[in-house]
Enzyme design. Structure first.
Site, PDB file in Angstrom:
ATOM      1  CG  HIS A   1      -2.032  -1.026   1.118  1.00  0.00           C
ATOM      2  ND1 HIS A   1      -2.768  -1.437   2.200  1.00  0.00           N
ATOM      3  CD2 HIS A   1      -2.499  -1.732   0.056  1.00  0.00           C
ATOM      4  CE1 HIS A   1      -3.647  -2.356   1.808  1.00  0.00           C
ATOM      5  NE2 HIS A   1      -3.491  -2.561   0.519  1.00  0.00           N
TER       6      HIS A   1
ATOM      7  CB  CYS B   1       6.097  18.225  -9.393  1.00  0.00           C
ATOM      8  SG  CYS B   1       7.448  17.373 -10.210  1.00  0.00           S
TER       9      CYS B   1
END
Ligand code: NAD
Ligand code: ZN
Length: 243
Positions: free
Chosen positions: A118, A146
């Site tokens: 996960h 980003c």
């Protein structure tokens, strides 16, 4: 002590022992489960915060919730369960640890071959490009963007409704299929597809051990059920290992 002796005997005689962990293994470190009655995360409806749709609808709201998780996870330490599992790996008995957790505690305890089905909340990924970043603090601005392409960054975790990372899932199935002893710690066995793994192990003839203070959907297929808290039980295992 009898159960711990029995457990260690089985693990020492194993050819390929594999561990599968869920949120319960980290409870004694102070990380609450999703389904428990108390704790930080139980106050929030996972449908509103932990789903793919929630993130698409309101990424900032989900990000703020995840940031609380990051803050908590940066503060917590491995408990005796994480430590004993790492020790059993360094002794050569445990070959890999498959975890549904996103809290990095197995690695912090020294486990080397950890498969995170996960993801990991201390890793961010760009929603548009291949940029990845390991963090050791909560980002100053929520949401962060980003540095390469300006798209939004997000924790590299699997939200409900999202596919599991292909490579990790493949490795998890592969390791599970190889196991002759399969140790399931602190998972309710209801989160799919990870809940299928013990069934795969059983189908391949593995001896299944479960450590969980509550009976789960996995308990009916196990060969040895240990009705104890993971940290308490593995403290006994550690004592035997060091005696
Ligand atoms: P879950 O919340 O569905 O079940 C937790 C299980 O742990 C229960 O069966 C409970 O009886 C057991 N448990 C509670 N205390 C324990 C203890 N001291 N020792 C051993 N077992 C104990 O957890 P899940 O099945 O892992 O599914 C929830 C999903 O949510 C996970 O797959 C994970 O991705 C995510 N999650 C992760 C964390 C984390 O990273 N620590 C915490 C909460 C949720
Ligand atoms: Zn990018």
């Amino acid at each position: 002590m009898k159960l711990a002796e029995n457990f260690l005997d089985i693990v020492r005689k194993s050819r390929y022992a594999v561990v599968l962990t869920g949120a319960g293994v980290s409870v004694e470190s102070g990380v609450p489960t999703f389904r428990g009655k108390d704790g930080l995360w139980s106050k929030y409806d996972p449908d509103e915060y932990a789903t793919k749709e929630a993130f698409e609808r309101d990424p900032v709201k989900v990000w703020r919730w995840l940031a609380m998780g990051i803050e908590l996870i940066l503060k917590v330490e491995p408990n005796m369960a994480h430590i004993a599992i790492a020790e059993l790996e360094s002794l050569g008995y445990v070959k890999s640890v498959i975890t549904q957790n996103i809290d990095n505690l197995h690695q912090k305890a020294g486990s080397k071959n950890v498969i995170e089905v996960h993801g990991n909340t201390l890793r961010l990924r760009c929603t548009a490009c291949s940029y990845r970043e390991i963090i050791n603090m909560v980002p100053n601005n929520i949401p962060p963007y980003c540095p390469k392409c300006d798209a939004m960054l997000r924790p590299d975790v699997v939200l409900f409704g999202e596919a599991l990372p292909y490579e990790e899932w493949d490795r998890a199935v592969d390791e599970t299929s190889k196991a002759d002893v399969y140790i399931v710690v602190g998972t309710s066995g209801v989160v799919m597809p990870a809940a299928m793994l013990p069934l795969i192990a059983k189908g391949k003839g593995a001896f299944i051990i479960e450590i969980n203070p509550e009976v789960t959907s996995i308990t009916r297929i196990v060969d040895l059920y240990i009705d104890k808290k993971a940290g308490e039980f593995f403290s006994e295992v550690m004592e035997l290992l060091s005696s």
